[in-house]
Every structure is written in structure tokens, then in C-alpha cells.
Design a protein around this motif. Structure first.
Motif, PDB file in Angstrom:
ATOM      1  N   CYS A 241       1.217  -0.891   0.041  1.00 42.97           N
ATOM      2  CA  CYS A 241      -0.052  -0.217  -0.276  1.00 42.97           C
ATOM      3  C   CYS A 241      -1.161  -1.226  -0.518  1.00 42.97           C
ATOM      4  N   TRP A 242      -0.820  -2.344  -1.147  1.00 44.69           N
ATOM      5  CA  TRP A 242      -1.826  -3.393  -1.346  1.00 44.69           C
ATOM      6  C   TRP A 242      -2.204  -4.051  -0.020  1.00 44.69           C
ATOM      7  N   ALA A 243      -1.202  -4.345   0.814  1.00 42.31           N
ATOM      8  CA  ALA A 243      -1.467  -5.044   2.071  1.00 42.31           C
ATOM      9  C   ALA A 243      -2.321  -4.202   3.013  1.00 42.31           C
ATOM     10  N   ARG A 244      -2.077  -2.888   3.039  1.00 44.39           N
ATOM     11  CA  ARG A 244      -2.817  -2.024   3.968  1.00 44.39           C
ATOM     12  C   ARG A 244      -4.186  -1.630   3.438  1.00 44.39           C
ATOM     13  N   TRP A 245      -4.313  -1.495   2.121  1.00 41.28           N
ATOM     14  CA  TRP A 245      -5.514  -0.865   1.579  1.00 41.28           C
ATOM     15  C   TRP A 245      -6.215  -1.672   0.483  1.00 41.28           C
ATOM     16  N   GLY A 246      -5.734  -2.846   0.170  1.00 38.93           N
ATOM     17  CA  GLY A 246      -6.325  -3.589  -0.933  1.00 38.93           C
ATOM     18  C   GLY A 246      -7.807  -3.878  -0.757  1.00 38.93           C
ATOM     19  N   SER A 247      -8.240  -4.070   0.485  1.00 42.10           N
ATOM     20  CA  SER A 247      -9.654  -4.347   0.725  1.00 42.10           C
ATOM     21  C   SER A 247     -10.463  -3.081   0.984  1.00 42.10           C
ATOM     22  N   ASP A 248      -9.811  -1.916   0.941  1.00 43.74           N
ATOM     23  CA  ASP A 248     -10.505  -0.665   1.270  1.00 43.74           C
ATOM     24  C   ASP A 248      -9.884   0.506   0.507  1.00 43.74           C
TER      25      ASP A 248
ATOM     26  N   PRO B 248       8.860  11.093  -4.240  1.00 44.00           N
ATOM     27  CA  PRO B 248       9.295  11.282  -2.856  1.00 44.00           C
ATOM     28  C   PRO B 248       8.121  11.692  -1.972  1.00 44.00           C
ATOM     29  N   GLY B 249       8.183  11.319  -0.709  1.00 44.25           N
ATOM     30  CA  GLY B 249       7.123  11.698   0.226  1.00 44.25           C
ATOM     31  C   GLY B 249       7.163  10.845   1.471  1.00 44.25           C
ATOM     32  N   ALA B 250       6.149  11.026   2.292  1.00 37.94           N
ATOM     33  CA  ALA B 250       6.092  10.374   3.602  1.00 37.94           C
ATOM     34  C   ALA B 250       5.525   8.958   3.475  1.00 37.94           C
ATOM     35  N   TRP B 251       6.239   8.089   2.769  1.00 40.05           N
ATOM     36  CA  TRP B 251       5.840   6.688   2.667  1.00 40.05           C
ATOM     37  C   TRP B 251       5.874   6.046   4.045  1.00 40.05           C
TER      38      TRP B 251
ATOM     39  N   GLN C 299      -4.301   9.395   6.152  1.00 44.80           N
ATOM     40  CA  GLN C 299      -3.599   8.385   6.939  1.00 44.80           C
ATOM     41  C   GLN C 299      -2.383   7.809   6.223  1.00 44.80           C
ATOM     42  N   ASP C 300      -2.406   7.784   4.919  1.00 48.16           N
ATOM     43  CA  ASP C 300      -1.349   7.134   4.138  1.00 48.16           C
ATOM     44  C   ASP C 300      -1.241   7.849   2.787  1.00 48.16           C
ATOM     45  N   PRO C 301      -0.818   9.110   2.802  1.00 42.90           N
ATOM     46  CA  PRO C 301      -0.936   9.938   1.596  1.00 42.90           C
ATOM     47  C   PRO C 301      -0.153   9.426   0.395  1.00 42.90           C
ATOM     48  N   MET C 302       0.992   8.780   0.606  1.00 47.89           N
ATOM     49  CA  MET C 302       1.748   8.302  -0.541  1.00 47.89           C
ATOM     50  C   MET C 302       1.059   7.104  -1.193  1.00 47.89           C
ATOM     51  N   CYS C 303       0.449   6.264  -0.387  1.00 53.78           N
ATOM     52  CA  CYS C 303      -0.348   5.186  -0.977  1.00 53.78           C
ATOM     53  C   CYS C 303      -1.574   5.760  -1.675  1.00 53.78           C
TER      54      CYS C 303
END
Length: 223
Positions: free
Chosen positions: A50-57, A122-125, A66-70
Motif C-alpha cells: 500500500c505504501w509502494a503503490r500509493w505513498g506519493s498519492d 479480508p478482501g480483494a487485496w 482501483q485498490d479498495p483494500m489499500c
């Protein structure tokens, strides 16, 4: 007797400087602590991913689709991702099942006062695609070393999109030997006939003290 305005101004300036110095010291200390550990980076642990994909946004509302569990994790506690390298427990003495209850494995038993609790949901990680023979990589930022790494995979039939992880859901793939301090540790793993979703679960017993890290990484097995 009232003090001179210039004297009062000087005193306030001294106090403000002292306060700023204390705040800067706190920030430096916090930053040092935050960079002193590590996590599973391939396949990415839930909090590291979650940090790698979204840390800057991380405030981008598109994450919700796009990434509901994050998204739910960032909404629950942003510090879980900023401190992606700090999901650990102290002084468990190797008795992990007693210290980390069922349903709390991905948060390390509500480590750090519950900071990482969203990792248990639980979820679509987002899942990393792997084959039945694959390699995991741990990033040890502070070169703590490892007494050992325990690497598990969930049993066939476990559905991480619907089930919180329990100890009985896990199959041990390997217990490694000791690792000398280094930036990265890799472990080669092998399963048989696996397809579909699973969770790779790693326990990293650091060498510098009785400090244990817990990591859930979502994978999809492909042939």
C-alpha cells in the motif's frame, strides 16, 4: 514591575527556539526509528504494498475503486503505511501463537496499539502472481540480521477475500537458518499443484534483540 518589551520579545524568541529544537529532535528521532526495520517486499506485504503503490498519492479518491483494500487501510490509519517497516512485537520468546491470536495474524496481534489492524480485514487485496516455485525477498533496512525466517502459505481452499487468517489455515514451507546482517534476504520456496489466491505469511525473528516481524503477502498461484 513590568519587564521591557524588548526583554519579553527576547524571552519568547528563546522559548520558541527551544521548542523548535525539541520538535526537530523528535522528528529526527521518529524518522530514525521509522527507518530502522523492514518488511517483505517481494511479494509485497500488505502494508508495504500500500505504501509502494500509493505513498506519493494516498489522498487520490481513485484508490477506492482501483485498490479498495489499500483505501480502507489508508483511511483507518495512515501511519501503518508510513511505518511499513515497523510491524513487529517485542519479547514473545518464540511463542507466536500465544502472542498473536487467530484473526490478527496480519497485524501481528494488533501490534503498535492497533496501528496495523486494517491488514487483518479480508478482501480483494492486490496479489502478486507467482509460480509453484518462487522466491521471497525481505528488506532489512537496519541490517538487524535474522535468527531465522518462518515462511508459510495458506492451505488450499482458504479464501483471503472472505476469511481472516488463523494459525490453522497455514502450512509451513520452510524454517531457515540464521542470516548475517545484510540489506536483503531471499528464500527459495516450492509448492505443488497450487492455483488461485493464497497468502504467504512470514515471521522474521530479528537477531539484534527479541523482536519479531509479521507479514501477510497476497499471491495468486499460476502454472
Amino acid at each position: 514591575m513590568h519587564s521591557h518589551p524588548h526583554a519579553r520579545a527576547r524571552r519568547w524568541a528563546v522559548r520558541a527556539t527551544a521548542l523548535l529544537t525539541a520538535m526537530m529532535a523528535f522528528v529526527v528521532t521518529w524518522a530514525g526509528a521509522a527507518s530502522a526495520h523492514g518488511s517483505l517486499v517481494d511479494p509485497a506485504s500488505r502494508h508495504y504494498g500500500c505504501w509502494a503503490r500509493w505513498g506519493s498519492d494516498f489522498q487520490n479518491p481513485a484508490m477506492a475503486q482501483q485498490d479498495p483494500m489499500c483505501w480502507q487501510a489508508w483511511q483507518t490509519d495512515t501511519n501503518a503505511m508510513w511505518n511499513w517497516n515497523g510491524l513487529y512485537r517485542m519479547n514473545l520468546g518464540g511463542n507466536f501463537q500465544a502472542g498473536v491470536p487467530n484473526g490478527q495474524l496480519c497485524s501481528g496481534g494488533h501490534a503498535e496499539s492497533g496501528r496495523y489492524n486494517a491488514m487483518d480485514v479480508p478482501g480483494a487485496w492486490k496479489a502478486t502472481t507467482v509460480r509453484n516455485t518462487f522466491t521471497v525477498k525481505l528488506w532489512d533496512q537496519a541490517n538487524h540480521g535474522a535468527d531465522y525466517l518462518l515462511v508459510y502459505v495458506t492451505r488450499p481452499g482458504f479464501d483471503p477475500t472472505r476469511q481472516a487468517l488463523t494459525w490453522s489455515d497455514l502450512q509451513l514451507l520452510t524454517k531457515t537458518g540464521k542470516y548475517a546482517p545484510a540489506p536483503y534476504y531471499s528464500v527459495n520456496l516450492s509448492t505443488s499443484g497450487r492455483t488461485g489466491r493464497a497468502v504467504v505469511y512470514m515471521i522474521w525473528q530479528a537477531s539484534h534483540m527479541d523482536q519479531t516481524f509479521f507479514m501477510c503477502s497476497d499471491v495468486t498461484f499460476t502454472t
